[in-house]
Design an enzyme around this catalytic site. Structure first.
Site, PDB file in Angstrom:
ATOM      1  N   ASP A   1      -2.744   6.407  -3.060  1.00 53.19           N
ATOM      2  CA  ASP A   1      -1.539   5.603  -2.418  1.00 53.19           C
ATOM      3  C   ASP A   1      -1.197   4.604  -3.357  1.00 53.19           C
ATOM      4  OD1 ASP A   1      -3.809   3.805  -1.880  1.00 53.19           O
ATOM      5  OD2 ASP A   1      -2.875   3.315   0.110  1.00 53.19           O
TER       6      ASP A   1
ATOM      7  N   GLY B   1      -0.205  -0.787  16.541  1.00 53.33           N
ATOM      8  CA  GLY B   1      -0.386  -2.134  16.295  1.00 53.33           C
ATOM      9  C   GLY B   1       0.394  -2.803  15.989  1.00 53.33           C
ATOM     10  N   THR B   2       1.602  -2.215  15.400  1.00 54.18           N
ATOM     11  CA  THR B   2       2.798  -3.040  14.688  1.00 54.18           C
ATOM     12  C   THR B   2       4.222  -2.609  15.162  1.00 54.18           C
ATOM     13  OG1 THR B   2       2.744  -1.070  13.084  1.00 54.18           O
ATOM     14  CG2 THR B   2       1.486  -2.943  12.475  1.00 54.18           C
TER      15      THR B   2
ATOM     16  N   SER C   1       0.912  -1.150   0.056  1.00 52.42           N
ATOM     17  CA  SER C   1      -0.155  -0.008  -0.077  1.00 52.42           C
ATOM     18  C   SER C   1       0.768   1.302  -0.119  1.00 52.42           C
ATOM     19  CB  SER C   1      -0.903   0.035   1.226  1.00 52.42           C
ATOM     20  OG  SER C   1      -1.868   0.947   1.092  1.00 52.42           O
TER      21      SER C   1
ATOM     22  N   ASN D   1      -7.214   9.294   6.923  1.00 50.82           N
ATOM     23  CA  ASN D   1      -6.062   8.984   6.084  1.00 50.82           C
ATOM     24  C   ASN D   1      -6.698   8.783   4.425  1.00 50.82           C
ATOM     25  OD1 ASN D   1      -7.282   6.327   5.579  1.00 50.82           O
ATOM     26  ND2 ASN D   1      -5.594   5.380   6.950  1.00 50.82           N
TER      27      ASN D   1
END
EC number: 5.4.2.3
Length: 550
Positions: A284, A506-507, A68, A380
């Site tokens: 994107d 989260g990452t 992405s 976003n």
């Protein structure tokens, strides 16, 4: 009873050993990390996709190889369930377990456990459609994926290089083919034809909008946008920029939706091209996010992000529903996250129900499904509009009582065809925005003036352990570490229209701080002070000075 093809699994798995000391996690975006480390993950995802299809009685599963908006060295992979939706959450755990099995034997043991616990009938067929974006690491990773398909006996269809939304579309189109719910022709051409014909019907008889500048992020969206432009013809002229899909390092570099949103400025490549008042938008890297922007008469940059898109689109759909005489029967609602600007939430809440959910597309999508027509956009620029099956049926069978109702009803039916309801889709959303702008005779300036964003700031604090931070109330309030939320509340009260929240990534081991207030200086100051509280609480990375938070 059929059994796992152990010989093929062993032989092919040994060609794709898992790197030692790396842990892979399947999250909202699937697996995503450096492309050079993902060979074993791709093979195992190929096997998992086959098992998922067998579990669902041979329905076609999608696999998309993309990262992405991430930089070019990254890559990733995600699975798509039969209706074009994200992989069922319970299977995210299976994906993570299989990806982290340290050896071939451990992998086969984990497969056997999954087959037994999920009661998978291995005699069922396995069907998968797969695609990739334009990243240089894509072909090698697809080869590993294809080995996974071979190992489990998948009937696989290669959709080649295309956008993530097209892959989602294909999955749904394949699985609904020949049914009353047929979604469209199961090809990229079918996707282009469906969107462009709906757009042309919606703008028929209207004054054609001025040409639209499209920043394609030097990604796969450039190829899709060029094809779509041919289908649109004179109904909407697209001027494509940042289309260098084969230039090393160009993908998402100083361009694309994520660059515009985070840096809040136009891509440098458009500085000499964009004229005051002219509309432009950025996709994107895999064309599932969309951000609009324009320059005012003084040359100042104005961003029209996912919040602005939601406000524009939701209000338009409410008008059409009322115009069709269905205002009492169809409830339109909007879903946002805590990152939505407070001014957008106020604007929308004055017009229709608004739900706030935790960050992550799956949370927004599921909440939107609870409305008859659910509009969801992350700030976003990722989002779509969902029409429930009952609503679609109602739109197709309702008998309007006046010509005006008939017109509004026709528009709504065409919107169900224009909007990619499987996933956020930058090109579909772009056409949706253009329809509303045509109907309202809005330029970007009028659209922007629907409401004025509160100045905001998003910063991140590097911490030793993000897991000590726990949230509630759709991630708007901290419940751990104890006492920190109270300190944040005391700070926020000092700022006019102040709002701030803290959530762990989260990452990675960082904590994200969002703040807004009536002025840029106040928003920055509030974000800085909240970041300082987080830093002090967590014993933040001492190599980072507090000034580097911002």
């Amino acid at each position: 009873m059929a059994e796992l093809p152990l010989e093929a699994l062993r032989k092919l798995s040994d060609l794709h050993p898992k790197p030692a000391n790396l842990h892979f996690q399947y999250g909202t975006a699937g697996f995503r990390t450096l492309g050079s480390t993902m060979d074993s993950v791709m093979f195992r995802v190929g096997v998992l996709a086959g098992l998922r299809s067998k579990k669902l009685d041979g329905k076609t599963i999608g696999v998309m190889v993309t990262a992405s908006h991430n930089p070019e060295p990254d890559n990733g992979v995600k699975l798509v369930d039969p209706r074009g939706e994200m992989l069922e959450a319970s299977w995210e755990v299976h994906a993570t377990t299989l990806a982290n099995a340290p050896t071939t034997e451990a992998f086969i043991e984990a497969l056997s456990t999954l087959v037994k616990n999920a009661k998978i009938d291995l005699s069922k067929p396995a069907r998968v459609v797969y695609a990739r974006d334009t990243r240089p690491s894509g072909p090698a990773l697809v080869a590993a994926l294809e080995d996974g398909f071979k190992a489990i006996g998948v009937s696989a269809r290669n959709a080649e290089v295309t956008t993530t939304p097209v892959l989602h579309y294909l999955v749904k189109a394949i699985n609904t083919k020949g049914t009353k719910d047929e979604y469209g022709e199961d090809s990229e051409e079918g996707y282009m034809e469906k969107l462009s014909s709906a757009f042309k019907k919606l703008v028929a008889g209207k004054v054609s909008p001025p040409p639209l500048i499209v920043d394609c992020a030097n990604g796969v969206g450039a190829r899709a946008a060029a094809k779509l432009s041919d289908y649109l013809g004179d109904s909407l002229k697209l001027i494509l920029h940042n289309t260098a899909t084969t230039t090393p390092g160009a993908l998402n570099n100083a361009c694309g939706a994520d660059f515009v949103k985070t840096s809040q400025k136009i891509p440098p490549s458009l500085v000499s091209i964009l004229k005051p008042g002219q509309r432009a938008c950025s996709l994107d890297g895999d064309a599932d996010r969309l951000i609009y922007f324009y320059l005012d008469d003084r040359g100042l940059f104005h961003m029209l992000d996912g919040d602005k898109i939601a406000a524009l689109v939701a209000a338009f759909i409410v008008e059409l529903v009322k115009g069709a005489g269905l205002g009492e029967e169809i409830q339109v609602g909007v879903v946002q996250t805590a990152y939505a600007n407070g001014a957008s939430t106020k604007y929308l809440a004055d017009r229709l129900p608004v739900t706030c959910v935790s960050t992550g597309v799956k949370h927004l999508h599921h909440a939107a499904e609870r409305y008859d027509i659910g509009v969801y956009f992350e700030a976003n620029g990722h989002g779509t509009v969902l029409f429930s099956p009952e609503t679609t049926e109602k739109l197709n069978t309702h008998q309007p009582s006046t010509p005006a109702q008939s017109t509004a009803l026709g528009h709504l039916v065409n919107l169900t065809r224009l909007i990619n309801q499987t996933v956020g889709d930058a090109l579909s959303d772009m056409l949706l925005v253009e329809v509303v702008l045509v109907y309202k005779s809005y330029s970007g300036i009028e659209w922007d003036s629907l409401y004025h964003d509160l100045p905001n700031r998003l910063v991140k604090v590097v911490v030793p352990d993000r897991n000590i931070f726990k949230t509630e109330d759709a991630e708007r309030r901290l419940i751990s570490p104890p006492g920190l939320q109270q300190k944040i509340d005391e700070l926020v009260r000092r700022y006019e229209f102040g709002r701030a929240f803290v959530r762990p990534s989260g990452t990675e081991d960082v904590v994200r701080v969002y703040a807004e207030a009536t002025s840029r200086a106040q928003a920055d100051d509030l974000a800085y002070r909240v970041a300082g509280l987080v830093y002090d609480e967590a014993g933040g990375d001492t190599s980072r000075r507090p000034a580097e938070f911002l």
